[in-house]
Enzyme design. Structure first.
Site, mmCIF file in Angstrom:
data_model
loop_
_atom_site.group_PDB
_atom_site.id
_atom_site.type_symbol
_atom_site.label_atom_id
_atom_site.label_comp_id
_atom_site.label_asym_id
_atom_site.label_seq_id
_atom_site.Cartn_x
_atom_site.Cartn_y
_atom_site.Cartn_z
ATOM 1 N N TYR A 70 3.312 1.822 -8.261
ATOM 2 C CA TYR A 70 2.799 1.094 -6.839
ATOM 3 C C TYR A 70 1.352 0.753 -7.116
ATOM 4 C CZ TYR A 70 0.637 5.325 -5.199
ATOM 5 O OH TYR A 70 -0.143 6.531 -4.919
ATOM 6 N N CYS A 71 0.785 -0.201 -6.382
ATOM 7 C CA CYS A 71 -0.615 -0.574 -6.521
ATOM 8 C C CYS A 71 -1.183 -0.772 -5.148
ATOM 9 C CB CYS A 71 -0.761 -1.853 -7.705
ATOM 10 S SG CYS A 71 0.246 -3.248 -6.925
ATOM 11 N N HIS A 72 -1.999 -1.899 -5.119
ATOM 12 C CA HIS A 72 -2.635 -2.183 -3.624
ATOM 13 C C HIS A 72 -1.519 -3.159 -2.783
ATOM 14 C CE1 HIS A 72 -6.248 -4.115 -0.984
ATOM 15 N NE2 HIS A 72 -5.247 -3.042 -0.292
ATOM 16 N N GLY A 74 1.409 -4.690 -4.662
ATOM 17 C CA GLY A 74 2.526 -4.993 -5.596
ATOM 18 C C GLY A 74 2.520 -5.864 -6.540
ATOM 19 N N ILE A 99 0.769 -0.077 -1.604
ATOM 20 C CA ILE A 99 0.257 1.006 -0.660
ATOM 21 C C ILE A 99 -0.119 0.671 0.615
ATOM 22 C CG2 ILE A 99 -1.910 1.161 -1.371
ATOM 23 C CD1 ILE A 99 -1.700 4.400 -1.337
#
Length: 113
Positions: A70-72, A74, A99
């Site tokens: 995951y990242c900020h 996607g 996230i």
């Protein structure tokens, strides 16, 4: 075994799906990797995740177990999943919406930025 979808079913999982997999993540059956940068990691994270910034993916070892990234929002995690899929990790998924979506749909105590 761990509730993950078929690897051929697509490269994204929703935050709700990832939330259901938290027990398997805590048991070490599934790797949860945050591919954001250090400053983002310090601001917020999902419990049980390990930080491997996308900028260091070339030097990171490909995990040997099913992996969720995951990242900020996607996008980076989708690129990272594709990168590892090309290197032989079949069971790899990106959490759609990152996230930010996790905070909105699963855990509102996780701050947004």
């Amino acid at each position: 075994m761990n509730g993950l979808p078929d690897p051929d079913a697509g490269m994204e999982l929703t935050p709700a799906q990832v939330s259901e997999l938290l027990p398997a993540i805590q048991r070490g059956e599934i790797e949860l990797i945050d591919c954001r940068e250090d400053d983002e990691w310090r601001f917020n994270r999902i419990e049980g995740a390990r930080l491997v910034p996308l900028t260091r993916f070339a030097e990171a070892a490909v995990p040997e177990k099913p992996t969720i990234l995951y990242c900020h929002h996607g996008m980076r995690s989708l690129r990272a999943a594709s990168y590892w899929k090309q290197r032989g990790l079949n069971e790899v998924w990106s959490m759609s919406g990152g996230i930010d979506r996790w905070s909105a749909e699963v855990d509102p105590s996780v701050p947004v930025y």
